[in-house]
Design a protein around this motif. Sequence first.
Motif, short mmCIF file in Angstrom:
data_model
loop_
_atom_site.label_atom_id
_atom_site.label_comp_id
_atom_site.label_asym_id
_atom_site.label_seq_id
_atom_site.Cartn_x
_atom_site.Cartn_y
_atom_site.Cartn_z
N GLN A 11 -58.32 0.28 36.13
CA GLN A 11 -58.95 -1.02 37.00
C GLN A 11 -58.69 -1.57 36.24
O GLN A 11 -59.05 -3.39 37.12
CB GLN A 11 -60.18 0.10 35.75
CG GLN A 11 -60.64 0.74 36.14
CD GLN A 11 -61.92 1.08 35.39
OE1 GLN A 11 -62.13 1.26 34.27
NE2 GLN A 11 -62.50 1.83 35.50
N GLY A 12 -57.79 -2.37 35.71
CA GLY A 12 -57.01 -4.02 35.45
C GLY A 12 -58.19 -4.55 34.71
O GLY A 12 -59.18 -3.71 34.24
N LEU A 13 -58.12 -5.72 34.03
CA LEU A 13 -59.49 -6.38 33.27
C LEU A 13 -60.61 -6.67 34.17
O LEU A 13 -59.93 -7.28 35.09
CB LEU A 13 -58.48 -7.65 32.83
CG LEU A 13 -57.24 -7.67 31.96
CD1 LEU A 13 -56.43 -9.19 31.41
CD2 LEU A 13 -58.01 -7.01 30.41
N THR A 14 -61.29 -6.48 33.46
CA THR A 14 -62.87 -6.62 34.47
C THR A 14 -63.34 -7.60 35.07
O THR A 14 -63.95 -7.93 35.23
CB THR A 14 -63.76 -5.23 33.95
OG1 THR A 14 -64.12 -6.05 32.66
CG2 THR A 14 -63.55 -3.93 34.23
N HIS A 15 -63.36 -8.73 33.65
CA HIS A 15 -63.98 -10.58 33.60
C HIS A 15 -62.47 -11.18 33.91
O HIS A 15 -63.03 -12.76 33.48
CB HIS A 15 -63.63 -10.59 31.67
CG HIS A 15 -65.60 -9.42 31.97
ND1 HIS A 15 -65.02 -8.02 31.53
CD2 HIS A 15 -66.80 -10.14 31.42
CE1 HIS A 15 -65.78 -7.72 31.25
NE2 HIS A 15 -67.50 -8.55 31.03
N VAL A 16 -62.19 -10.98 35.27
CA VAL A 16 -61.13 -12.14 35.87
C VAL A 16 -61.01 -11.11 37.22
O VAL A 16 -60.26 -10.55 36.83
CB VAL A 16 -59.23 -11.66 35.01
CG1 VAL A 16 -58.32 -12.56 35.78
CG2 VAL A 16 -59.78 -11.26 33.47
N GLN A 18 -59.17 -12.52 41.12
CA GLN A 18 -58.26 -12.54 42.10
C GLN A 18 -57.33 -13.61 41.29
O GLN A 18 -56.17 -13.66 41.07
CB GLN A 18 -58.76 -12.08 43.06
CG GLN A 18 -59.40 -11.35 43.69
CD GLN A 18 -58.58 -10.16 43.84
OE1 GLN A 18 -57.53 -10.60 44.40
NE2 GLN A 18 -59.28 -9.11 44.14
N GLN A 19 -57.98 -14.98 40.90
CA GLN A 19 -57.15 -15.75 41.00
C GLN A 19 -56.88 -16.14 39.01
O GLN A 19 -56.08 -16.81 38.48
CB GLN A 19 -57.39 -17.01 41.10
CG GLN A 19 -57.95 -17.95 42.36
CD GLN A 19 -59.12 -16.82 43.13
OE1 GLN A 19 -59.56 -17.18 42.91
NE2 GLN A 19 -58.30 -16.26 44.03
N GLY A 20 -56.81 -14.60 38.25
CA GLY A 20 -56.96 -15.33 36.94
C GLY A 20 -57.89 -15.61 35.63
O GLY A 20 -57.89 -16.09 34.92
N LYS A 21 -59.13 -16.49 36.66
CA LYS A 21 -59.60 -16.43 36.61
C LYS A 21 -61.23 -15.85 35.39
O LYS A 21 -60.85 -15.07 36.45
CB LYS A 21 -60.74 -18.04 37.01
CG LYS A 21 -59.88 -18.92 38.08
CD LYS A 21 -60.90 -20.08 38.37
CE LYS A 21 -59.66 -20.59 39.16
NZ LYS A 21 -60.44 -21.61 40.20
#
Length: 174
Positions: A11-16, A18-21
Motif C-alpha cells: 500500500q505504501g504511505l497513504t498521505h503522500v 505521487q510527487q512525495g507531497k
Amino acid sequence: MSKLNAQDKDQGLTHVDQQGKAAMVDVTDKAMTSRIAVAEGKISMSAPAFDMLINNQHKKGDVLAVARIAGIQAAKKCSELIPLCHPLMLSKVQVDFELLPKNYSVKIKAMCKLSGQTGVEMEALTAVSVAALTLFDMCKAVDPSMVISDIKVLHKEGGKSGIWRAQDEAAKLC
C-alpha cells in the motif's frame, strides 16, 4: 517498532501523493460501513498522586471525570489537531479508566465508532492521548515526574480491511 506485513508494504504511505507531497486521502469512492477503533495508553505516577486520585482528593476536582470529558472532546476535534485527518461524524466515543494500584498507574481505553468512509483509529488514539495529558495536568502539582506510555491501537474494524487486532490482543482471544 512493529514490522510491516506484506499488505502494508504494497500500500505504501497513504498521505503522500505521487510527487512525495503531503496529501489528504480521497475517500469519495469508499463504501460507507460501520467502523470501530479501540486504543489504550497508560499513565504512571507516584503513590501519593495515585492515592489522591483514587480517593478523589485533588484540589482541581474529579480528575477522572475531567479526563474522560477531555478525551471525548479530543476525539471529536481530531481533524483540527492532526492535519490530514478527515472531519468525522462520530456516533459514539467512550473513554474508560482502569486503576492499577500495584504499579500506581491508570490504563486509559478509548473506543470510537461511526458509520463512514474512513477509519477512526486516530480519533481513538487522540482520545487516549488527551485523557492522559489531562490526568498529567491535573496531578502534576503532586507528581511532576509522571510518565505517559504505551499508547497504541488495540482493535479496529470496518471497511474493506475487516477486523484487525494488535498481536497481543489477538493472542488473548486464543
